[in-house]
Write a protein that holds these residues in place. Structure first.
Motif, short mmCIF file in Angstrom:
data_model
loop_
_atom_site.label_atom_id
_atom_site.label_comp_id
_atom_site.label_asym_id
_atom_site.label_seq_id
_atom_site.Cartn_x
_atom_site.Cartn_y
_atom_site.Cartn_z
N LEU A 4 0.84 -1.19 0.00
CA LEU A 4 0.00 0.00 0.00
C LEU A 4 0.88 1.24 0.00
O LEU A 4 1.94 1.26 0.64
CB LEU A 4 -0.91 0.03 1.23
CG LEU A 4 -1.91 -1.12 1.41
CD1 LEU A 4 -1.28 -2.26 2.20
CD2 LEU A 4 -3.17 -0.63 2.11
N GLN A 5 0.44 2.27 -0.70
CA GLN A 5 1.20 3.50 -0.76
C GLN A 5 0.28 4.70 -0.77
O GLN A 5 -0.63 4.80 -1.61
CB GLN A 5 2.10 3.52 -1.99
CG GLN A 5 2.98 4.77 -2.06
CD GLN A 5 4.06 4.67 -3.11
OE1 GLN A 5 4.59 3.59 -3.37
NE2 GLN A 5 4.38 5.79 -3.71
N GLU A 6 0.53 5.62 0.15
CA GLU A 6 -0.25 6.85 0.26
C GLU A 6 0.29 7.89 -0.72
O GLU A 6 1.48 7.95 -0.99
CB GLU A 6 -0.18 7.42 1.68
CG GLU A 6 -0.58 6.44 2.78
CD GLU A 6 0.57 5.59 3.27
OE1 GLU A 6 0.40 4.90 4.30
OE2 GLU A 6 1.65 5.59 2.64
N CYS A 22 -4.81 5.98 -1.40
CA CYS A 22 -3.99 4.80 -1.11
C CYS A 22 -4.09 3.85 -2.29
O CYS A 22 -5.19 3.37 -2.62
CB CYS A 22 -4.45 4.11 0.17
SG CYS A 22 -3.43 2.69 0.63
N TYR A 36 -9.99 -1.78 4.79
CA TYR A 36 -8.92 -0.86 4.38
C TYR A 36 -9.07 0.42 5.17
O TYR A 36 -10.05 1.15 5.01
CB TYR A 36 -8.99 -0.63 2.87
CG TYR A 36 -8.68 -1.89 2.11
CD1 TYR A 36 -7.38 -2.17 1.70
CD2 TYR A 36 -9.68 -2.83 1.84
CE1 TYR A 36 -7.09 -3.35 1.03
CE2 TYR A 36 -9.38 -4.01 1.18
CZ TYR A 36 -8.09 -4.26 0.77
OH TYR A 36 -7.80 -5.43 0.11
N TRP A 38 -7.67 4.06 7.30
CA TRP A 38 -6.81 5.24 7.41
C TRP A 38 -6.51 5.48 8.89
O TRP A 38 -7.42 5.43 9.72
CB TRP A 38 -7.47 6.48 6.82
CG TRP A 38 -7.51 6.46 5.32
CD1 TRP A 38 -8.56 6.14 4.52
CD2 TRP A 38 -6.43 6.79 4.44
NE1 TRP A 38 -8.21 6.24 3.20
CE2 TRP A 38 -6.91 6.64 3.12
CE3 TRP A 38 -5.11 7.21 4.64
CZ2 TRP A 38 -6.11 6.88 2.00
CZ3 TRP A 38 -4.31 7.45 3.52
CH2 TRP A 38 -4.82 7.28 2.23
N GLN A 79 -7.86 1.48 -5.66
CA GLN A 79 -7.48 2.56 -4.77
C GLN A 79 -8.62 2.88 -3.81
O GLN A 79 -9.80 2.68 -4.13
CB GLN A 79 -7.14 3.83 -5.54
CG GLN A 79 -5.93 3.72 -6.45
CD GLN A 79 -5.70 4.99 -7.25
OE1 GLN A 79 -6.65 5.70 -7.58
NE2 GLN A 79 -4.45 5.27 -7.57
N TYR A 96 -1.42 7.26 7.46
CA TYR A 96 -1.15 5.92 6.97
C TYR A 96 -2.42 5.27 6.42
O TYR A 96 -3.51 5.50 6.93
CB TYR A 96 -0.65 5.00 8.09
CG TYR A 96 0.62 5.43 8.79
CD1 TYR A 96 1.86 4.98 8.34
CD2 TYR A 96 0.58 6.25 9.91
CE1 TYR A 96 3.02 5.34 9.00
CE2 TYR A 96 1.73 6.62 10.57
CZ TYR A 96 2.95 6.16 10.12
OH TYR A 96 4.11 6.52 10.77
N CYS A 97 -2.26 4.43 5.41
CA CYS A 97 -3.30 3.50 5.04
C CYS A 97 -2.81 2.09 5.35
O CYS A 97 -1.61 1.83 5.41
CB CYS A 97 -3.70 3.64 3.56
SG CYS A 97 -2.39 3.40 2.34
N GLY A 113 1.04 1.10 4.69
CA GLY A 113 1.81 1.96 3.83
C GLY A 113 2.93 2.60 4.63
O GLY A 113 2.99 2.48 5.86
#
Length: 122
Positions: A4-6, A22, A36, A38, A79, A96-97, A113
Motif C-alpha cells: 500500500l502506498q499513500e 492509497c 482498508y 486510514w 485505490q 497511513y493507510c 503503507g
C-alpha cells in the motif's frame, strides 16, 4: 505480498479539505474479507484510527471524526481515498493507510503503507 502506498499533497491550508489516496498492489480491494483503514499520528501523540472501507464497500468511521471524514474507493484503480474537511493545524500528522481483517488500528502483522506527512498551515 500486498503493498500500500499513500499519495497526495503534503501541505493543506486551514479550512480546506485534506485529500489522500492509497494505491493497493498485490491484492484486490474487493477481495474477502479485508478492511482498508486510514490511521494518523500527530507529532508527539498516539496513533488514531480514522475509519475504513470494507471489501464489499461499507464505510466505517471513528465517531470523533465522522462529521468531517469520508472514505471512498475506486475499484477500477484498486485505490481507496480519504477526505477530511475543515482542517486545522491540529490535523497535522503522518497519515497511513493499511489493510487488516478487522476495524480499528491494524497490527504489525497487517500491511501498512509507509505513511505520508501532511501539514496544515497557511
Amino acid at each position: 505480498q500486498v503493498q500500500l502506498q499513500e499519495s497526495g499533497p503534503g501541505l493543506v491550508k486551514p479550512s480546506q479539505t485534506l485529500s489522500l489516496t492509497c494505491t493497493v498492489s498485490g491484492g484486490s480491494i474487493t477481495g474477502a474479507y479485508y478492511y482498508y483503514s486510514w490511521i494518523r499520528q500527530p507529532p508527539g501523540k498516539r496513533l488514531e484510527w480514522m475509519g475504513a472501507i470494507a471489501y464489499e464497500g461499507t464505510d466505517y468511521y471513528n465517531p470523533s471524526l465522522k462529521s468531517r471524514t469520508s472514505i471512498s474507493r475506486d475499484t477500477s484503480k484498486n485505490q481507496f481515498s480519504l477526505q477530511l474537511s475543515s482542517v486545522t493545524p491540529e490535523d497535522t500528522a503522518v497519515y497511513y493507510c493499511a489493510r487488516a481483517r478487522r476495524l480499528g488500528i491494524p497490527t504489525g502483522d497487517d500491511a501498512w503503507g509507509q505513511g505520508t506527512q501532511v501539514t496544515v498551515s497557511s
